[in-house]
Design a protein around this motif. Structure first.
Motif, mmCIF file in Angstrom:
data_model
loop_
_atom_site.group_PDB
_atom_site.id
_atom_site.type_symbol
_atom_site.label_atom_id
_atom_site.label_comp_id
_atom_site.label_asym_id
_atom_site.label_seq_id
_atom_site.Cartn_x
_atom_site.Cartn_y
_atom_site.Cartn_z
ATOM 1 N N VAL A 1 0.818 -1.204 0.000
ATOM 2 C CA VAL A 1 0.000 0.000 0.000
ATOM 3 C C VAL A 1 0.857 1.261 0.000
ATOM 4 N N LEU A 2 2.109 1.174 0.485
ATOM 5 C CA LEU A 2 2.959 2.358 0.559
ATOM 6 C C LEU A 2 3.865 2.520 -0.654
ATOM 7 N N HIS A 3 3.993 1.505 -1.477
ATOM 8 C CA HIS A 3 4.886 1.595 -2.628
ATOM 9 C C HIS A 3 4.444 2.721 -3.560
ATOM 10 N N GLU B 1 1.740 11.634 1.644
ATOM 11 C CA GLU B 1 0.692 11.416 0.636
ATOM 12 C C GLU B 1 -0.352 10.427 1.159
ATOM 13 N N ASN B 2 0.112 9.390 1.825
ATOM 14 C CA ASN B 2 -0.800 8.386 2.352
ATOM 15 C C ASN B 2 -1.716 8.993 3.414
ATOM 16 N N LYS B 3 -1.180 9.829 4.295
ATOM 17 C CA LYS B 3 -1.992 10.486 5.320
ATOM 18 C C LYS B 3 -3.000 11.443 4.680
ATOM 19 N N LEU B 4 -2.561 12.203 3.683
ATOM 20 C CA LEU B 4 -3.491 13.099 2.971
ATOM 21 C C LEU B 4 -4.596 12.290 2.292
ATOM 22 N N PHE B 5 -4.221 11.150 1.731
ATOM 23 C CA PHE B 5 -5.178 10.250 1.082
ATOM 24 C C PHE B 5 -6.232 9.782 2.088
ATOM 25 N N VAL C 1 -11.434 14.740 -6.688
ATOM 26 C CA VAL C 1 -11.261 15.561 -5.491
ATOM 27 C C VAL C 1 -10.185 14.968 -4.591
ATOM 28 N N VAL C 2 -10.231 13.654 -4.389
ATOM 29 C CA VAL C 2 -9.224 12.990 -3.550
ATOM 30 C C VAL C 2 -7.836 13.196 -4.139
ATOM 31 N N GLN D 1 -7.697 5.698 -7.081
ATOM 32 C CA GLN D 1 -8.641 4.576 -7.113
ATOM 33 C C GLN D 1 -7.910 3.261 -6.856
ATOM 34 N N LYS D 2 -6.766 3.068 -7.509
ATOM 35 C CA LYS D 2 -5.979 1.848 -7.312
ATOM 36 C C LYS D 2 -5.492 1.753 -5.868
ATOM 37 N N HIS D 3 -5.060 2.874 -5.317
ATOM 38 C CA HIS D 3 -4.583 2.916 -3.929
ATOM 39 C C HIS D 3 -5.713 2.532 -2.971
ATOM 40 N N TYR D 4 -6.914 2.971 -3.274
ATOM 41 C CA TYR D 4 -8.086 2.639 -2.463
ATOM 42 C C TYR D 4 -8.370 1.133 -2.510
ATOM 43 N N VAL D 5 -8.303 0.542 -3.681
ATOM 44 C CA VAL D 5 -8.544 -0.897 -3.827
ATOM 45 C C VAL D 5 -7.499 -1.686 -3.038
ATOM 46 N N ILE D 6 -6.236 -1.278 -3.126
ATOM 47 C CA ILE D 6 -5.174 -1.947 -2.371
ATOM 48 C C ILE D 6 -5.422 -1.811 -0.871
ATOM 49 N N LEU D 7 -5.838 -0.621 -0.445
ATOM 50 C CA LEU D 7 -6.136 -0.395 0.966
ATOM 51 C C LEU D 7 -7.255 -1.330 1.435
ATOM 52 N N LEU D 8 -8.318 -1.442 0.647
ATOM 53 C CA LEU D 8 -9.417 -2.336 1.011
ATOM 54 C C LEU D 8 -8.949 -3.793 1.102
ATOM 55 N N GLU D 9 -8.119 -4.222 0.140
ATOM 56 C CA GLU D 9 -7.599 -5.592 0.157
ATOM 57 C C GLU D 9 -6.755 -5.838 1.398
#
Length: 105
Positions: free
Chosen positions: A7-9, A15-19, A36-37, A51-59
Motif C-alpha cells: 500500500v505504501l509503494h 501522501e498516504n496520510k493526505l489520502f 477531489v481525492v 482509485q488503485k490505492h483505495y482498492v489496495i487499501l481495502l484488500e
C-alpha cells in the motif's frame, strides 16, 4: 523498501496520510470523488492512482481483519502497552532493559 506493505509503494507517508484524510472527508457518492481525492493528495497522483490505492487499501484491510495479513510494518514494530484504553505507549530499548533489570532483582 521491499519490506513495506504494498500500500505504501510509490506513496510517501505524507501522501498516504493526505489520502486517508481525503477519503474521510469526501462523500462516497460524490461523482467527482476520485478527482477531489487526487487534488487533496497534492495533485501528484491521478484519479486512477487514487482509485488503485483505495482498492489496495481495502484488500489489505480485509487481509488484516481475516488474520491473513500481519498489520505491523517489518522493522517498525515495537512492544507497546495500552494505557487507559485510549492511547498506546511504545517502549524503547532502554525501557525494556530497565524492566529486565527489575525482573532479575
Amino acid at each position: 523498501m521491499d519490506d513495506l506493505p504494498k500500500v505504501l509503494h510509490g506513496w510517501s507517508w505524507e501522501e498516504n496520510k493526505l489520502f486517508e484524510m481525503a477519503l474521510a472527508g469526501v462523500d462516497e457518492e460524490d461523482p467527482d470523488r476520485w478527482k477531489v481525492v487526487a487534488a487533496m493528495v497534492g495533485g501528484k497522483k491521478s484519479e486512477e492512482d487514487v482509485q488503485k490505492h483505495y482498492v489496495i487499501l481495502l484488500e489489505d484491510l480485509q487481509g488484516i481483519e481475516s488474520g491473513k495479513l500481519d498489520h505491523k510494518l517489518v522493522g517498525e514494530a515495537q512492544p507497546c502497552v495500552q494505557v487507559d484504553c485510549t492511547e498506546s505507549v511504545c517502549w524503547t530499548d532502554e525501557d525494556h532493559k530497565l524492566l529486565v533489570q527489575l525482573d532479575t532483582n
